[in-house]
Each structure stands twice: as structure tokens, then as C-alpha cells.
Design an enzyme around this catalytic site. Structure first.
Site, PDB file in Angstrom:
ATOM      1  N   ASP A 155      45.626  69.420  59.493  1.00 12.87           N
ATOM      2  CA  ASP A 155      44.261  69.203  59.000  1.00 12.87           C
ATOM      3  C   ASP A 155      43.284  69.173  60.181  1.00 12.87           C
ATOM      4  O   ASP A 155      43.426  68.333  61.063  1.00 12.87           O
ATOM      5  CB  ASP A 155      44.240  67.872  58.224  1.00 12.87           C
ATOM      6  CG  ASP A 155      42.990  67.703  57.392  1.00 12.87           C
ATOM      7  OD1 ASP A 155      42.032  68.468  57.595  1.00 12.87           O
ATOM      8  OD2 ASP A 155      42.970  66.785  56.552  1.00 12.87           O
ATOM      9  N   HIS A 229      41.441  75.629  48.763  1.00 11.53           N
ATOM     10  CA  HIS A 229      40.540  74.630  49.370  1.00 11.53           C
ATOM     11  C   HIS A 229      39.753  75.244  50.522  1.00 11.53           C
ATOM     12  O   HIS A 229      38.545  75.049  50.638  1.00 11.53           O
ATOM     13  CB  HIS A 229      41.389  73.452  49.852  1.00 11.53           C
ATOM     14  CG  HIS A 229      40.627  72.408  50.604  1.00 11.53           C
ATOM     15  ND1 HIS A 229      39.641  71.643  50.029  1.00 11.53           N
ATOM     16  CD2 HIS A 229      40.694  72.004  51.908  1.00 11.53           C
ATOM     17  CE1 HIS A 229      39.142  70.806  50.921  1.00 11.53           C
ATOM     18  NE2 HIS A 229      39.758  70.999  52.075  1.00 11.53           N
TER      19      HIS A 229
HETATM   20  C1  HEM Z   1      40.184  72.756  55.601  1.00 12.33           C
HETATM   21  C2  HEM Z   1      42.753  69.017  53.915  1.00 12.33           C
HETATM   22  C3  HEM Z   1      38.770  67.178  51.853  1.00 12.33           C
HETATM   23  C4  HEM Z   1      36.139  70.550  54.119  1.00 12.33           C
HETATM   24  C5  HEM Z   1      41.234  71.931  55.277  1.00 12.33           C
HETATM   25  C6  HEM Z   1      42.611  72.188  55.589  1.00 12.33           C
HETATM   26  C7  HEM Z   1      43.317  71.132  55.140  1.00 12.33           C
HETATM   27  C8  HEM Z   1      42.400  70.218  54.501  1.00 12.33           C
HETATM   28  C9  HEM Z   1      44.829  70.908  55.262  1.00 12.33           C
HETATM   29  C10 HEM Z   1      43.155  73.444  56.303  1.00 12.33           C
HETATM   30  C11 HEM Z   1      43.215  73.293  57.783  1.00 12.33           C
HETATM   31  C12 HEM Z   1      41.896  73.119  58.456  1.00 12.33           C
HETATM   32  O1  HEM Z   1      41.167  74.076  58.678  1.00 12.33           O
HETATM   33  O2  HEM Z   1      41.567  71.980  58.753  1.00 12.33           O
HETATM   34  C13 HEM Z   1      41.892  68.199  53.209  1.00 12.33           C
HETATM   35  C14 HEM Z   1      42.288  67.018  52.489  1.00 12.33           C
HETATM   36  C15 HEM Z   1      41.166  66.504  51.908  1.00 12.33           C
HETATM   37  C16 HEM Z   1      40.062  67.371  52.263  1.00 12.33           C
HETATM   38  C17 HEM Z   1      43.718  66.474  52.436  1.00 12.33           C
HETATM   39  C18 HEM Z   1      41.002  65.312  51.037  1.00 12.33           C
HETATM   40  C19 HEM Z   1      41.903  64.910  50.179  1.00 12.33           C
HETATM   41  C20 HEM Z   1      37.713  67.937  52.274  1.00 12.33           C
HETATM   42  C21 HEM Z   1      36.340  67.713  51.925  1.00 12.33           C
HETATM   43  C22 HEM Z   1      35.594  68.668  52.566  1.00 12.33           C
HETATM   44  C23 HEM Z   1      36.512  69.494  53.316  1.00 12.33           C
HETATM   45  C24 HEM Z   1      35.845  66.571  51.015  1.00 12.33           C
HETATM   46  C25 HEM Z   1      34.112  68.908  52.585  1.00 12.33           C
HETATM   47  C26 HEM Z   1      33.218  68.257  51.882  1.00 12.33           C
HETATM   48  C27 HEM Z   1      37.017  71.426  54.725  1.00 12.33           C
HETATM   49  C28 HEM Z   1      36.594  72.578  55.510  1.00 12.33           C
HETATM   50  C29 HEM Z   1      37.760  73.229  55.919  1.00 12.33           C
HETATM   51  C30 HEM Z   1      38.873  72.454  55.386  1.00 12.33           C
HETATM   52  C31 HEM Z   1      35.167  72.966  55.862  1.00 12.33           C
HETATM   53  C32 HEM Z   1      37.855  74.508  56.762  1.00 12.33           C
HETATM   54  C33 HEM Z   1      37.675  75.717  55.892  1.00 12.33           C
HETATM   55  C34 HEM Z   1      37.774  76.990  56.719  1.00 12.33           C
HETATM   56  O3  HEM Z   1      36.746  77.427  57.217  1.00 12.33           O
HETATM   57  O4  HEM Z   1      38.896  77.513  56.872  1.00 12.33           O
HETATM   58  N1  HEM Z   1      41.135  70.735  54.603  1.00 12.33           N
HETATM   59  N2  HEM Z   1      40.543  68.374  53.060  1.00 12.33           N
HETATM   60  N3  HEM Z   1      37.778  69.039  53.106  1.00 12.33           N
HETATM   61  N4  HEM Z   1      38.376  71.379  54.676  1.00 12.33           N
HETATM   62 FE1  HEM Z   1      39.462  69.918  53.802  1.00 12.33          FE
END
Ligand code: HEM
Length: 353
Positions: A155, A229
Site C-alpha cells: 500500500d 480500486h
Molecule cells: C492505491 C489500499 C483507501 C486512494 C491503493 C493500493 C492499495 C490500496 C493496496 C495499490 C498500491 C498503491 O498504489 O498504493 C487501500 C486500502 C484502503 C484504501 C486498504 C482502505 C480500506 C483509499 C482511499 C483513497 C485511496 C479512501 C482516496 C480517497 C488511493 C490512490 C491510489 C491507491 C490514489 C493510487 C492509484 C494509482 O494511481 O495507481 N490503495 N486504499 N485509497 N489508493 Fe487506496
């Protein structure tokens, strides 16, 4: 830190502190009392001194603390000027899942390589703030393997780096009085890991949009079908460029208590970008196809803060000469939406898409 877009050195708070092994996310309320407000002014303006006091005991532990201020407290501290986008966290009601707004006047995002430094800092901070504050939420986060969340995925990979980091996270010329500041949104999610483990690895990878073992990004699903996501949280600006945010999510919880989760924290130069990500996650894009991460992750909290630059933070130490006085026990109860925003102003997000 410098703001890439403006080429002007900006004395920003350490929103870009390196990935740490431990963090404490401390959300406080500030009851309506004039004496309490003075204590808050003094302590947040002098936060750097406390970081030095505790951090110097082990410089290798890289203790840092970012201070965020909620919209309601901001108006009490600085009634004459407000950051352009500062408003309370919106209520987002999707067809299946809801993002609830919850109270919070102050956020302290405390990071270090050692938990004892985080705790010592927090202890001294709360001692100094005394009854000027109430604790609304305190979450201890920790690094889990190679920066994985409890869903088992790495993450934070897509975070901006180098010059892109300041461009994404720090306000520039568009709001000159608040340049070097940042908006920060926090949400505490708990996971249903039994339900998650019912999915195959391939199904989990489709939910996230990356391979589980090696973190390699997958291709986007066909337009109009269920998006991952990573796709729902990708926002493209008018110029065709991606609008990134800076995340420092941390796993938290104790297996024996059954409360394992992810503390989401996102910093952005543009609050609307994070709000749009949330709407796309909860409402779905196309509408109805919400982020499947939410089927196993329940948002318990949601709060927005403004992170002023260091000079603006230090300037809050003195009350403006014409600041209205606050009567003991008077004013708006903590956490109620104010006329400046909150659920009533942006709650229509649920019908916007
Ligand atoms: C990407 C987990 C909530 C925004 C990711 C990734 C994971 C992850 C595993 C892929 C790896 C990475 O690029 O970091 C989670 C979990 C969440 C959560 C477990 C809550 C249960 C959120 C929320 C937002 C968010 C609430 C925004 C309001 C993003 C963004 C990316 C991302 C901007 C990168 C997308 C890209 O450009 O590839 N998240 N996330 N995430 N997450 Fe989350």
C-alpha cells in the site's frame, strides 16, 4: 521543501516525512472555551520545539509531527481568512456503502521509527494541552511486512516522488495566503478478513488492480465494467495529467480484539481531488459499481483538516485583536456541521454522480 510549480522555497510542515515503522493518528476536539483556545494556539505554534525535545533522544528514529486543523476550529483561531477549499468531510451515501463524517478539530500525525518516541511525544503533548482538548480518536499504526495492509497488498506504491510530491501535496499560487499548506483527509477502516479470504488471489487482485505477490500493476478493466480500486482513485485533470495525492496509510489493530484495519490518510494540494476519489469509490464509476474494497472495509470515521505551512502555524500563536471572546460552555457542540460546510453543504455528493 520547495513547491515544484512555483520555484519558491516553502517552509511546509513535514507532510513528506519518509515512510515510518510506526505512527500515531491523534484526533482531538477543542471545546468552546477562550482559555482553552489560547493553550491550543501556544502548543500548536510551538510543536517543532516538542518534536526536537523528544526527537533528539534518538535522531535515527526520525520523529516528526504534522498538525492539521479542522474547519470549525480554523474559524475560531483565524476568523478573517480561510484556506480556499477548507470545509468539513462530506457525507457520501452510496447505494451499498456510506462514508460517514465524524468530528475532529485537531489532527496530530506523529511518525517515527520507534513507537516509544511516538508515545512519549503524544504523552507530553496531551499533558501540555490538558483540558483544552478532548481525545476523539487515537490510533496506533505500524508497518506490516513490506508496507502491506491487512488485505495483504503493498500500500503506497503509486505515491508521487521527487518534484511531483510537492506539486501534488502543497498549495501554490492558487491560494497565495496559504501557499505551502495542504489538505489532509483521514478515515479509519476496519476489515472483514474472513470475507476477503473467501476470494481467490485473482479476485483480490482484480479488486485492487495490482498483483498481490510482486505489486505489479494490472491493466484497467474495460470501460463501463467493474473498475479496480486503483482505477477509481485515479483522477485526470483538464490537461490530461493525473492528479496524485500523498498517502501514508497504516495498518492498525489487535488480532485478539478483532479490530484489524487500515487508517487511510491522504494529503493533497486540492481537497476536491480526494473528495472525488471518495465519491468514485462509494458511488461507483459507472454509478452502482462501487469499489469492491468497501465490501470488506467499513469506514468508521471521516474527517478533513488543513495543514498550514510553518509560518502560518506559528502565526496562529496570537489571537487577532478583534477576535470574538468565547463564553465558557457556549458555542457549537463539537462535531456538529457548521454553516461553513460539513454534511449539509457537500452531502449532496451522493446524488452528484
Ligand atoms: C492505491 C489500499 C483507501 C486512494 C491503493 C493500493 C492499495 C490500496 C493496496 C495499490 C498500491 C498503491 O498504489 O498504493 C487501500 C486500502 C484502503 C484504501 C486498504 C482502505 C480500506 C483509499 C482511499 C483513497 C485511496 C479512501 C482516496 C480517497 C488511493 C490512490 C491510489 C491507491 C490514489 C493510487 C492509484 C494509482 O494511481 O495507481 N490503495 N486504499 N485509497 N489508493 Fe487506496
Amino acid at each position: 521543501m520547495t513547491n515544484g510549480g512555483d520555484r519558491v522555497p516553502i517552509d511546509a510542515q513535514q507532510v513528506d516525512a519518509p515512510l515510518s515503522r510506526f505512527a500515531v493518528f491523534l484526533v482531538l476536539g477543542v471545546p468552546d472555551r477562550a482559555e482553552g483556545l489560547d493553550v491550543v494556539r501556544e502548543e500548536i505554534a510551538g510543536i517543532d520545539d516538542l518534536v526536537k525535545t523528544v526527537g533528539f533522544r534518538d535522531l535515527n528514529a526520525h520523529l516528526s509531527c504534522v498538525v492539521g486543523i479542522g474547519a470549525r476550529l480554523w474559524d475560531r483561531l483565524c476568523p478573517d481568512a480561510r484556506p480556499a477549499e477548507l470545509r468539513e468531510f462530506p457525507l457520501i451515501v452510496g447505494p451499498t456503502h456510506t462514508a460517514p463524517p465524524t468530528p475532529g478539530d485537531l489532527l496530530f500525525h506523529i511518525r517515527a521509527e520507534r513507537l516509544d518516541l511516538c508515545i512519549e511525544f503524544e504523552r507530553l503533548l496531551l499533558d501540555a494541552l490538558g483540558d483544552a482538548v478532548t481525545v476523539i480518536d487515537e490510533t496506533q499504526g505500524y508497518r506490516y511486512f513490506d508496507a502491506r495492509d491487512f488485505l495483504g497488498f503493498v500500500d503506497g506504491t503509486a505515491n508521487p516522488i521527487g518534484a511531483e510530491l510537492a506539486e501534488a501535496s502543497l498549495i501554490g499560487d492558487e491560494d497565495p495566503g496559504f501557499a505551502g499548506g495542504s489538505y489532509v483527509v483521514v478515515q479509519k477502516y476496519v476489515h472483514d478478513l474472513t470475507r476477503w479470504s473467501d476470494l481467490t488471489t485473482e479476485q483480490q487482485e482484480a479488486v485492487i488492480g495490482r498483483r498481490k505477490a510482486d505489486d505489479v500493476e494490472l491493466d484497467d478493466a474495460a470501460p463501463g465494467t467493474q473498475a479496480a480500486h486503483k482505477t477509481l482513485t485515479t483522477i485526470i485533470g483538464d490537461d490530461g495529467e493525473e492528479l496524485d495525492i500523498l498517502r501514508d496509510n497504516m495498518p492498525f489493530g489487535r488480532p485478539g480484539q478483532g479490530d484489524l484495519g487500515t487508517f487511510f490518510i491522504g494529503y493533497s494540494r486540492r481537497l476536491w481531488v480526494i473528495e472525488l476519489m471518495l465519491r468514485r469509490m462509494f458511488l461507483g464509476d459507472p454509478p452502482g459499481l462501487h469499489d469492491r474494497i468497501l465490501d470488506v472495509s467499513t469506514a468508521l470515521t471521516g474527517t478533513t483538516f488543513f495543514v498550514p505551512s510553518n509560518p502560518v502555524l506559528q502565526g496562529l500563536s496570537t489571537a487577532p485583536p478583534d477576535a470574538p471572546t468565547e463564553e465558557p460552555g457556549g458555542g457549537t457542540p463539537i462535531g456538529r456541521p457548521t454553516p461553513h460546510g460539513g454534511a449539509s453543504e457537500t452531502g449532496s455528493a451522493g446524488s452528484e454522480e
